[in-house]
Design a protein around this motif. Structure first.
Motif, PDB file in Angstrom:
ATOM      1  N   MET A   1      -6.156   3.032  -9.761  1.00 59.62           N
ATOM      2  CA  MET A   1      -5.459   2.527  -8.587  1.00 59.62           C
ATOM      3  C   MET A   1      -5.964   3.244  -7.333  1.00 59.62           C
ATOM      4  N   ILE A   2      -6.342   2.476  -6.295  1.00 59.42           N
ATOM      5  CA  ILE A   2      -6.811   3.056  -5.032  1.00 59.42           C
ATOM      6  C   ILE A   2      -5.601   3.264  -4.127  1.00 59.42           C
ATOM      7  N   ARG A   3      -5.376   4.514  -3.733  1.00 57.57           N
ATOM      8  CA  ARG A   3      -4.256   4.845  -2.847  1.00 57.57           C
ATOM      9  C   ARG A   3      -4.719   4.701  -1.397  1.00 57.57           C
ATOM     10  N   LEU A   4      -3.961   3.922  -0.607  1.00 59.46           N
ATOM     11  CA  LEU A   4      -4.398   3.563   0.733  1.00 59.46           C
ATOM     12  C   LEU A   4      -3.382   3.976   1.798  1.00 59.46           C
ATOM     13  N   LEU A   5      -3.885   4.596   2.865  1.00 61.01           N
ATOM     14  CA  LEU A   5      -3.065   4.906   4.038  1.00 61.01           C
ATOM     15  C   LEU A   5      -3.439   3.918   5.138  1.00 61.01           C
ATOM     16  N   LEU A   6      -2.451   3.337   5.802  1.00 57.78           N
ATOM     17  CA  LEU A   6      -2.693   2.399   6.901  1.00 57.78           C
ATOM     18  C   LEU A   6      -2.246   3.008   8.219  1.00 57.78           C
ATOM     19  N   ALA A   7      -3.090   2.927   9.240  1.00 53.59           N
ATOM     20  CA  ALA A   7      -2.702   3.397  10.576  1.00 53.59           C
ATOM     21  C   ALA A   7      -3.031   2.314  11.592  1.00 53.59           C
ATOM     22  N   ASP A   8      -1.989   1.764  12.209  1.00 49.85           N
ATOM     23  CA  ASP A   8      -2.143   0.738  13.241  1.00 49.85           C
ATOM     24  C   ASP A   8      -0.901   0.796  14.110  1.00 49.85           C
ATOM     25  N   ASP A   9      -1.077   0.787  15.439  1.00 48.56           N
ATOM     26  CA  ASP A   9       0.086   0.922  16.307  1.00 48.56           C
ATOM     27  C   ASP A   9       0.913  -0.360  16.405  1.00 48.56           C
ATOM     28  N   GLN A  10       0.386  -1.477  15.943  1.00 50.08           N
ATOM     29  CA  GLN A  10       1.140  -2.730  15.967  1.00 50.08           C
ATOM     30  C   GLN A  10       1.844  -2.916  14.617  1.00 50.08           C
ATOM     31  N   ALA A  11       3.165  -2.798  14.639  1.00 44.25           N
ATOM     32  CA  ALA A  11       3.948  -2.846  13.397  1.00 44.25           C
ATOM     33  C   ALA A  11       3.733  -4.146  12.633  1.00 44.25           C
ATOM     34  N   LEU A  12       3.597  -5.247  13.354  1.00 37.59           N
ATOM     35  CA  LEU A  12       3.413  -6.550  12.713  1.00 37.59           C
ATOM     36  C   LEU A  12       2.088  -6.597  11.950  1.00 37.59           C
ATOM     37  N   VAL A  13       1.032  -6.115  12.591  1.00 31.97           N
ATOM     38  CA  VAL A  13      -0.295  -6.091  11.957  1.00 31.97           C
ATOM     39  C   VAL A  13      -0.279  -5.149  10.755  1.00 31.97           C
ATOM     40  N   ARG A  14       0.317  -3.975  10.957  1.00 32.33           N
ATOM     41  CA  ARG A  14       0.405  -2.984   9.873  1.00 32.33           C
ATOM     42  C   ARG A  14       1.144  -3.563   8.667  1.00 32.33           C
ATOM     43  N   GLY A  15       2.262  -4.233   8.945  1.00 30.49           N
ATOM     44  CA  GLY A  15       3.056  -4.831   7.870  1.00 30.49           C
ATOM     45  C   GLY A  15       2.305  -5.929   7.135  1.00 30.49           C
ATOM     46  N   ALA A  16       1.564  -6.743   7.905  1.00 29.19           N
ATOM     47  CA  ALA A  16       0.794  -7.836   7.300  1.00 29.19           C
ATOM     48  C   ALA A  16      -0.324  -7.290   6.419  1.00 29.19           C
ATOM     49  N   LEU A  17      -1.031  -6.277   6.919  1.00 28.71           N
ATOM     50  CA  LEU A  17      -2.111  -5.661   6.129  1.00 28.71           C
ATOM     51  C   LEU A  17      -1.553  -5.041   4.852  1.00 28.71           C
ATOM     52  N   SER A  18      -0.431  -4.356   4.994  1.00 30.55           N
ATOM     53  CA  SER A  18       0.202  -3.713   3.845  1.00 30.55           C
ATOM     54  C   SER A  18       0.593  -4.755   2.790  1.00 30.55           C
ATOM     55  N   ALA A  19       1.236  -5.839   3.243  1.00 23.56           N
ATOM     56  CA  ALA A  19       1.675  -6.889   2.315  1.00 23.56           C
ATOM     57  C   ALA A  19       0.480  -7.523   1.602  1.00 23.56           C
ATOM     58  N   LEU A  20      -0.569  -7.810   2.357  1.00 22.90           N
ATOM     59  CA  LEU A  20      -1.763  -8.442   1.771  1.00 22.90           C
ATOM     60  C   LEU A  20      -2.437  -7.533   0.753  1.00 22.90           C
ATOM     61  N   LEU A  21      -2.629  -6.274   1.145  1.00 22.63           N
ATOM     62  CA  LEU A  21      -3.377  -5.365   0.271  1.00 22.63           C
ATOM     63  C   LEU A  21      -2.567  -4.920  -0.941  1.00 22.63           C
ATOM     64  N   ASN A  22      -1.235  -4.867  -0.804  1.00 23.87           N
ATOM     65  CA  ASN A  22      -0.392  -4.523  -1.954  1.00 23.87           C
ATOM     66  C   ASN A  22      -0.402  -5.618  -3.028  1.00 23.87           C
ATOM     67  N   LEU A  23      -0.854  -6.813  -2.665  1.00 26.71           N
ATOM     68  CA  LEU A  23      -0.969  -7.903  -3.643  1.00 26.71           C
ATOM     69  C   LEU A  23      -2.139  -7.682  -4.598  1.00 26.71           C
ATOM     70  N   GLU A  24      -3.078  -6.837  -4.162  1.00 28.62           N
ATOM     71  CA  GLU A  24      -4.255  -6.567  -5.001  1.00 28.62           C
ATOM     72  C   GLU A  24      -3.818  -5.691  -6.179  1.00 28.62           C
ATOM     73  N   PRO A  25      -4.296  -6.000  -7.394  1.00 33.45           N
ATOM     74  CA  PRO A  25      -3.845  -5.249  -8.576  1.00 33.45           C
ATOM     75  C   PRO A  25      -4.285  -3.790  -8.605  1.00 33.45           C
ATOM     76  N   ASP A  26      -5.335  -3.463  -7.847  1.00 33.99           N
ATOM     77  CA  ASP A  26      -5.882  -2.104  -7.920  1.00 33.99           C
ATOM     78  C   ASP A  26      -5.708  -1.309  -6.624  1.00 33.99           C
ATOM     79  N   ILE A  27      -4.895  -1.832  -5.670  1.00 31.53           N
ATOM     80  CA  ILE A  27      -4.689  -1.133  -4.391  1.00 31.53           C
ATOM     81  C   ILE A  27      -3.193  -0.923  -4.166  1.00 31.53           C
ATOM     82  N   GLU A  28      -2.833   0.307  -3.797  1.00 32.28           N
ATOM     83  CA  GLU A  28      -1.442   0.606  -3.498  1.00 32.28           C
ATOM     84  C   GLU A  28      -1.364   1.290  -2.130  1.00 32.28           C
ATOM     85  N   VAL A  29      -0.614   0.699  -1.192  1.00 30.58           N
ATOM     86  CA  VAL A  29      -0.420   1.313   0.118  1.00 30.58           C
ATOM     87  C   VAL A  29       0.619   2.427  -0.040  1.00 30.58           C
ATOM     88  N   VAL A  30       0.187   3.663   0.197  1.00 32.84           N
ATOM     89  CA  VAL A  30       1.071   4.817  -0.044  1.00 32.84           C
ATOM     90  C   VAL A  30       1.647   5.408   1.241  1.00 32.84           C
TER      91      VAL A  30
END
Length: 201
Positions: A1-30
């Motif tokens: 599992m790839i552990r991922l940190l997201l940094a973006d000042d736009q909450a909407l963009v950050r949330g969308a990226l997190s939701a999309l990438l968390n759908l991947e079986p091998d990626i977890e936004v931590v």
């Protein structure tokens, strides 16, 4: 599992990226943060494999945050994802230690693949940006000219800039004049605009 940190000042963009990438079986936004200033602390507490950073963030931009993260936690790889596909940004991000650089309109599947490749220690760069970067070349501005031009962004007078940077007014005028000449601009406002559009500031 790839552990991922997201940094973006736009909450909407950050949330969308997190939701999309968390759908991947091998990626977890931590971890998710909204400022470059919070990146290192969040990485220390969440132990990510990859940090996905936006460039334009308050407090500390993504390029400075990349350098700080690489110094503090060299095992964490950085993928820059930005709206601003400027060639100078690409060059500066890679010099700061980023392993990848893609634009935000990259399709989700390609973005996930970029995270995987960076996690494997590979380099991922948007091909169009790479070409533009080669065509544009390095910034012609010296570090001091860059600093003075950054200070001139808000339209401050030479005297005000001199006070802020602890330089003489004449020195500021000389640096502004050199920056105008090197960017091919006709005035300092245009020099700022040209330097920004090339990602030199």
């Amino acid at each position: 599992m790839i552990r991922l940190l997201l940094a973006d000042d736009q909450a909407l963009v950050r949330g969308a990226l997190s939701a999309l990438l968390n759908l991947e079986p091998d990626i977890e936004v931590v971890a998710e943060v909204g400022s470059g200033l919070d990146v290192v602390a969040a990485a220390r507490s969440s132990s990510p494999d990859v940090a996905m950073l936006d460039i334009e963030m308050p407090g500390m931009d993504g390029i400075a945050a990349t350098a700080a993260l690489r110094e503090a936690l060299p095992d964490v790889r950085v993928l820059i994802v930005t709206t601003f596909g400027r060639p100078g940004y690409l060059r500066r991000a890679l010099q700061a230690g980023a392993s990848g650089f893609v634009v935000k309109d990259t399709p989700a599947a390609q973005l996930a693949e970029a995270v995987r490749r960076v996690a494997q220690g590979l380099r991922v760069v948007d091909p169009e940006l790479a070409t533009d970067s080669l065509m544009t070349g390095d910034s012609p501005l010296s570090p001091r000219e860059t600093e003075v031009l950054q200070a001139a962004r808000d339209g401050s007078s030479a005297a005000a800039i001199a006070g802020r940077l602890f330089l003489s007014e004449g020195t500021v005028r000389n640096h502004l004049s050199a920056a105008i000449g090197k960017t091919g601009a006709t005035n300092r406002a245009e020099a700022v605009r040209l330097a920004e559009s090339n990602g030199w500031l």
